[in-house]
Motif scaffolding. Structure first.
Motif, mmCIF file in Angstrom:
data_model
loop_
_atom_site.group_PDB
_atom_site.id
_atom_site.type_symbol
_atom_site.label_atom_id
_atom_site.label_comp_id
_atom_site.label_asym_id
_atom_site.label_seq_id
_atom_site.Cartn_x
_atom_site.Cartn_y
_atom_site.Cartn_z
ATOM 1 N N GLU A 1 5.382 -35.908 -12.940
ATOM 2 C CA GLU A 1 6.183 -34.696 -13.123
ATOM 3 C C GLU A 1 5.295 -33.510 -13.536
ATOM 4 O OE1 GLU A 1 8.612 -38.204 -13.144
ATOM 5 O OE2 GLU A 1 6.984 -37.704 -14.513
ATOM 6 N N ARG A 2 4.315 -33.783 -14.407
ATOM 7 C CA ARG A 2 3.386 -32.728 -14.826
ATOM 8 C C ARG A 2 2.563 -32.274 -13.621
ATOM 9 N NH1 ARG A 2 1.821 -28.213 -17.266
ATOM 10 N NH2 ARG A 2 -0.340 -28.257 -17.970
ATOM 11 N N ALA A 3 2.115 -33.206 -12.794
ATOM 12 C CA ALA A 3 1.352 -32.858 -11.597
ATOM 13 C C ALA A 3 2.197 -31.991 -10.672
ATOM 14 C CB ALA A 3 0.875 -34.114 -10.881
ATOM 15 N N ASP A 4 3.468 -32.328 -10.503
ATOM 16 C CA ASP A 4 4.371 -31.526 -9.675
ATOM 17 C C ASP A 4 4.510 -30.109 -10.227
ATOM 18 O OD1 ASP A 4 4.926 -33.510 -7.785
ATOM 19 O OD2 ASP A 4 6.701 -34.219 -8.878
ATOM 20 N N ALA A 5 4.643 -29.993 -11.541
ATOM 21 C CA ALA A 5 4.781 -28.668 -12.155
ATOM 22 C C ALA A 5 3.523 -27.835 -11.932
ATOM 23 C CB ALA A 5 5.074 -28.816 -13.650
ATOM 24 N N VAL A 6 2.365 -28.463 -12.043
ATOM 25 C CA VAL A 6 1.102 -27.759 -11.799
ATOM 26 C C VAL A 6 1.050 -27.280 -10.348
ATOM 27 C CG1 VAL A 6 -1.403 -28.064 -11.626
ATOM 28 C CG2 VAL A 6 -0.165 -28.928 -13.642
ATOM 29 N N ALA A 7 1.343 -28.169 -9.417
ATOM 30 C CA ALA A 7 1.265 -27.822 -7.994
ATOM 31 C C ALA A 7 2.231 -26.694 -7.647
ATOM 32 C CB ALA A 7 1.542 -29.051 -7.136
ATOM 33 N N GLN A 8 3.409 -26.696 -8.257
ATOM 34 C CA GLN A 8 4.381 -25.636 -7.971
ATOM 35 C C GLN A 8 3.864 -24.277 -8.419
ATOM 36 O OE1 GLN A 8 8.454 -26.526 -9.094
ATOM 37 N NE2 GLN A 8 8.148 -28.669 -8.547
ATOM 38 N N THR A 9 3.137 -24.234 -9.528
ATOM 39 C CA THR A 9 2.581 -22.967 -9.999
ATOM 40 C C THR A 9 1.432 -22.519 -9.097
ATOM 41 O OG1 THR A 9 3.235 -23.472 -12.262
ATOM 42 C CG2 THR A 9 1.573 -21.768 -11.990
ATOM 43 N N PHE A 10 0.686 -23.474 -8.534
ATOM 44 C CA PHE A 10 -0.403 -23.133 -7.622
ATOM 45 C C PHE A 10 0.124 -22.562 -6.310
ATOM 46 C CE2 PHE A 10 -3.130 -25.367 -10.438
ATOM 47 C CZ PHE A 10 -4.444 -25.089 -10.081
ATOM 48 N N ALA A 11 1.318 -22.959 -5.897
ATOM 49 C CA ALA A 11 1.863 -22.533 -4.607
ATOM 50 C C ALA A 11 2.144 -21.034 -4.632
ATOM 51 C CB ALA A 11 3.139 -23.313 -4.288
ATOM 52 N N GLY A 12 1.561 -20.323 -3.666
ATOM 53 C CA GLY A 12 1.774 -18.887 -3.578
ATOM 54 C C GLY A 12 2.192 -18.493 -2.177
ATOM 55 N N PRO A 13 2.655 -17.270 -2.018
ATOM 56 C CA PRO A 13 3.074 -16.797 -0.703
ATOM 57 C C PRO A 13 1.948 -16.927 0.315
ATOM 58 C CG PRO A 13 3.685 -15.236 -2.408
ATOM 59 C CD PRO A 13 2.789 -16.255 -3.052
ATOM 60 N N GLY A 14 2.274 -17.484 1.485
ATOM 61 C CA GLY A 14 1.302 -17.609 2.556
ATOM 62 C C GLY A 14 0.339 -18.766 2.408
ATOM 63 N N GLU A 15 0.543 -19.620 1.413
ATOM 64 C CA GLU A 15 -0.342 -20.755 1.174
ATOM 65 C C GLU A 15 0.465 -22.042 1.180
ATOM 66 O OE1 GLU A 15 -3.637 -18.847 -1.742
ATOM 67 O OE2 GLU A 15 -1.747 -19.418 -2.643
ATOM 68 N N THR A 16 -0.211 -23.122 1.423
ATOM 69 C CA THR A 16 0.385 -24.450 1.315
ATOM 70 C C THR A 16 -0.435 -25.228 0.306
ATOM 71 O OG1 THR A 16 1.113 -24.407 3.612
ATOM 72 C CG2 THR A 16 0.960 -26.574 2.563
ATOM 73 N N ILE A 17 0.236 -25.850 -0.627
ATOM 74 C CA ILE A 17 -0.439 -26.652 -1.634
ATOM 75 C C ILE A 17 -0.145 -28.117 -1.360
ATOM 76 C CG2 ILE A 17 -0.603 -27.168 -4.108
ATOM 77 C CD1 ILE A 17 -1.650 -24.353 -3.206
ATOM 78 N N GLU A 18 -1.185 -28.911 -1.341
ATOM 79 C CA GLU A 18 -1.048 -30.352 -1.155
ATOM 80 C C GLU A 18 -1.469 -31.026 -2.453
ATOM 81 O OE1 GLU A 18 -3.004 -33.934 1.553
ATOM 82 O OE2 GLU A 18 -3.384 -31.841 2.081
ATOM 83 N N LEU A 19 -0.579 -31.842 -2.989
ATOM 84 C CA LEU A 19 -0.854 -32.612 -4.203
ATOM 85 C C LEU A 19 -1.087 -34.054 -3.787
ATOM 86 C CD1 LEU A 19 -0.963 -32.737 -7.329
ATOM 87 C CD2 LEU A 19 1.493 -33.260 -7.254
ATOM 88 N N ARG A 20 -2.257 -34.561 -4.073
ATOM 89 C CA ARG A 20 -2.576 -35.918 -3.643
ATOM 90 C C ARG A 20 -3.158 -36.708 -4.809
ATOM 91 N NH1 ARG A 20 -6.163 -36.870 1.626
ATOM 92 N NH2 ARG A 20 -4.524 -35.549 2.432
ATOM 93 N N PRO A 21 -2.583 -37.881 -5.106
ATOM 94 C CA PRO A 21 -3.138 -38.710 -6.170
ATOM 95 C C PRO A 21 -4.526 -39.215 -5.780
ATOM 96 C CG PRO A 21 -1.323 -39.869 -5.097
ATOM 97 C CD PRO A 21 -1.423 -38.511 -4.468
ATOM 98 N N ILE A 22 -5.368 -39.379 -6.780
ATOM 99 C CA ILE A 22 -6.686 -39.969 -6.582
ATOM 100 C C ILE A 22 -6.513 -41.476 -6.507
ATOM 101 C CG2 ILE A 22 -8.980 -40.301 -7.596
ATOM 102 C CD1 ILE A 22 -8.457 -37.438 -6.648
ATOM 103 N N HIS A 23 -7.093 -42.080 -5.508
ATOM 104 C CA HIS A 23 -7.004 -43.535 -5.335
ATOM 105 C C HIS A 23 -7.872 -44.228 -6.382
ATOM 106 C CE1 HIS A 23 -6.360 -47.287 -3.222
ATOM 107 N NE2 HIS A 23 -7.648 -47.522 -3.338
ATOM 108 N N VAL A 24 -7.283 -45.150 -7.082
ATOM 109 C CA VAL A 24 -8.014 -45.906 -8.112
ATOM 110 C C VAL A 24 -8.436 -47.235 -7.516
ATOM 111 C CG1 VAL A 24 -7.870 -46.922 -10.402
ATOM 112 C CG2 VAL A 24 -6.659 -44.785 -9.917
ATOM 113 N N PHE A 25 -9.727 -47.514 -7.573
ATOM 114 C CA PHE A 25 -10.234 -48.775 -7.039
ATOM 115 C C PHE A 25 -10.210 -49.849 -8.093
ATOM 116 C CE2 PHE A 25 -12.046 -45.550 -4.315
ATOM 117 C CZ PHE A 25 -11.872 -46.102 -3.075
#
Length: 124
Positions: free
Chosen positions: A100-124
């Motif tokens: 949920e915190r990651a989603d909130a961060v990504a939503q703030t990063f999203a700006g007009p004319g841009e696309t924000i992709e939120l991707r989890p880091i794969h843990v090995f």
């Protein structure tokens, strides 16, 4: 939980911060642009203060990239990766407690004319 926030933006014209060059952002009233920029700067300060911001970088013009593919041997071509309206402009690496915190961060990063992709880091 680590995530990468990928910022996709139109490469014409190419520049950083992307909002300074994206037509959709520039078309907004100055007060709205100022609010969005302020919200973004506030979030970055918060992420840094909380230890949630691990790093990030702006990327150069995709026209200056080089592609390396394997076809029986490495083959090098000029970039960008694909014909597309949007290309990867930069990224931020964050470490947050919840999705949920990651989603909130990504939503703030999203700006007009841009696309924000939120991707989890794969843990090995």
């Amino acid at each position: 939980m680590k995530y990468v926030v990928l910022i996709h933006s139109n490469p014409q014209p190419w520049g950083h911060p992307t909002g300074d060059t994206v037509a959709e952002h520039q078309a907004l009233p100055k007060a709205e642009r100022d609010r969005l920029n302020s919200d973004f700067e506030k979030l970055l300060s918060e992420l840094q203060a909380n230890g949630e911001l691990l790093g990030g970088e702006a990327l150069g013009d995709p026209a200056t990239s080089r592609l390396y593919r394997y076809s029986g041997r490495p083959v090098v071509t000029d970039g960008p990766y694909s014909e597309s309206k949007e290309h990867l402009a930069g990224f931020f690496l964050i470490d947050v407690d919840t999705p949920e915190r990651a989603d909130a961060v990504a939503q703030t990063f999203a700006g007009p004319g841009e696309t924000i992709e939120l991707r989890p880091i794969h843990v090995f």
